[in-house]
Design a protein around this motif. Structure first.
Motif, PDB file in Angstrom:
ATOM      1  N   ALA A 181       0.833  -1.204   0.000  1.00 42.69           N
ATOM      2  CA  ALA A 181       0.000   0.000   0.000  1.00 42.69           C
ATOM      3  C   ALA A 181       0.867   1.253   0.000  1.00 42.69           C
ATOM      4  O   ALA A 181       0.598   2.206  -0.732  1.00 42.69           O
ATOM      5  N   ARG A 182       1.918   1.251   0.789  1.00 44.43           N
ATOM      6  CA  ARG A 182       2.809   2.411   0.840  1.00 44.43           C
ATOM      7  C   ARG A 182       3.528   2.593  -0.502  1.00 44.43           C
ATOM      8  O   ARG A 182       3.683   3.712  -0.977  1.00 44.43           O
ATOM      9  N   CYS A 218       0.632   3.852  -2.924  1.00 49.68           N
ATOM     10  CA  CYS A 218      -0.191   5.000  -2.515  1.00 49.68           C
ATOM     11  C   CYS A 218       0.568   6.061  -1.728  1.00 49.68           C
ATOM     12  O   CYS A 218       0.021   7.134  -1.484  1.00 49.68           O
ATOM     13  N   ASP A 256       2.417   7.529   1.812  1.00 48.57           N
ATOM     14  CA  ASP A 256       2.197   7.443   3.260  1.00 48.57           C
ATOM     15  C   ASP A 256       0.725   7.229   3.594  1.00 48.57           C
ATOM     16  O   ASP A 256      -0.158   7.692   2.863  1.00 48.57           O
ATOM     17  N   PRO A 257       0.463   6.571   4.713  1.00 48.85           N
ATOM     18  CA  PRO A 257      -0.931   6.384   5.129  1.00 48.85           C
ATOM     19  C   PRO A 257      -1.611   7.713   5.461  1.00 48.85           C
ATOM     20  O   PRO A 257      -0.954   8.706   5.758  1.00 48.85           O
ATOM     21  N   ASP A 303     -11.099   5.759   0.037  1.00 46.88           N
ATOM     22  CA  ASP A 303      -9.806   5.358   0.605  1.00 46.88           C
ATOM     23  C   ASP A 303      -9.759   3.842   0.804  1.00 46.88           C
ATOM     24  O   ASP A 303     -10.774   3.201   1.069  1.00 46.88           O
ATOM     25  N   ALA A 345      -4.171   0.607   8.757  1.00 49.96           N
ATOM     26  CA  ALA A 345      -3.746   1.776   7.974  1.00 49.96           C
ATOM     27  C   ALA A 345      -4.842   2.122   6.979  1.00 49.96           C
ATOM     28  O   ALA A 345      -5.664   1.285   6.615  1.00 49.96           O
ATOM     29  N   HIS A 347      -5.074   4.195   3.189  1.00 52.94           N
ATOM     30  CA  HIS A 347      -4.297   4.775   2.086  1.00 52.94           C
ATOM     31  C   HIS A 347      -5.247   5.339   1.041  1.00 52.94           C
ATOM     32  O   HIS A 347      -6.393   4.872   0.918  1.00 52.94           O
ATOM     33  N   ARG A 348      -4.761   6.291   0.286  1.00 53.90           N
ATOM     34  CA  ARG A 348      -5.569   6.939  -0.745  1.00 53.90           C
ATOM     35  C   ARG A 348      -5.019   6.579  -2.123  1.00 53.90           C
ATOM     36  O   ARG A 348      -3.819   6.691  -2.369  1.00 53.90           O
TER      37      ARG A 348
END
Length: 147
Positions: A74-75, A78, A80-81, A91, A139, A141-142
């Motif tokens: 995810a990081r 996307c 940073d959370p 999200d 977390a 994420h976007r």
């Protein structure tokens, strides 16, 4: 939680997957997917690009692996959370079942108190984000906007 146009597009895409049967490692709308396949499928619809292939994974991969593979992916895709006070519809939300185990489940927020996810054995559904789900959030994420 606001519903900006980008988030609205993501939610609409995710809702298009509702009713897809649950299939471990699947990622085909209407045919079968798991929670990761749902997120990857919506990602492709929204961004026009395909995420990295996660490779084969067993149903209990998170319990055995010890590594935060889902959080790291995810990081990577996307950034940073997002803080829990900043979450928006659209999200990606990642969950861990209990302390000490890797995050294992993913969904897409569809509103302030609902999310869309692939849930065994029922398939892709929209569920209430009740307190028992909120406390398991690892977390948020976007999905980045593409031009």
């Amino acid at each position: 939680m606001s519903a900006e146009p980008h988030g609205q597009r993501i939610v609409a895409a995710a809702r298009g997957w509702i009713g897809t049967p649950y299939r471990h490692q699947g990622s085909r709308k209407g045919v079968g997917c798991d929670c990761l396949g749902l997120v990857r499928g919506v990602w492709t619809e929204i961004t026009g690009s395909v995420t990295q292939d996660p490779g084969a994974y067993a149903p209990d991969w998170a319990e055995r692996a010890g590594a935060e593979r889902l959080l790291l992916a995810a990081r990577l895709h996307c950034g940073d959370p997002v803080g829990l006070s900043e979450v928006m519809a659209g999200d990606i939300v990642l969950f861990r079942w209990r302390d000490g185990v890797s995050a294992k489940h993913a969904g897409i927020l569809s509103g302030p108190d609902h999310f869309i996810h692939a849930y065994e054995p029922v398939g892709v559904i929209e569920s209430a984000l009740v307190p028992s789900w909120w406390r398991r959030i690892a977390a948020v994420h976007r999905i980045p906007q593409t031009s």
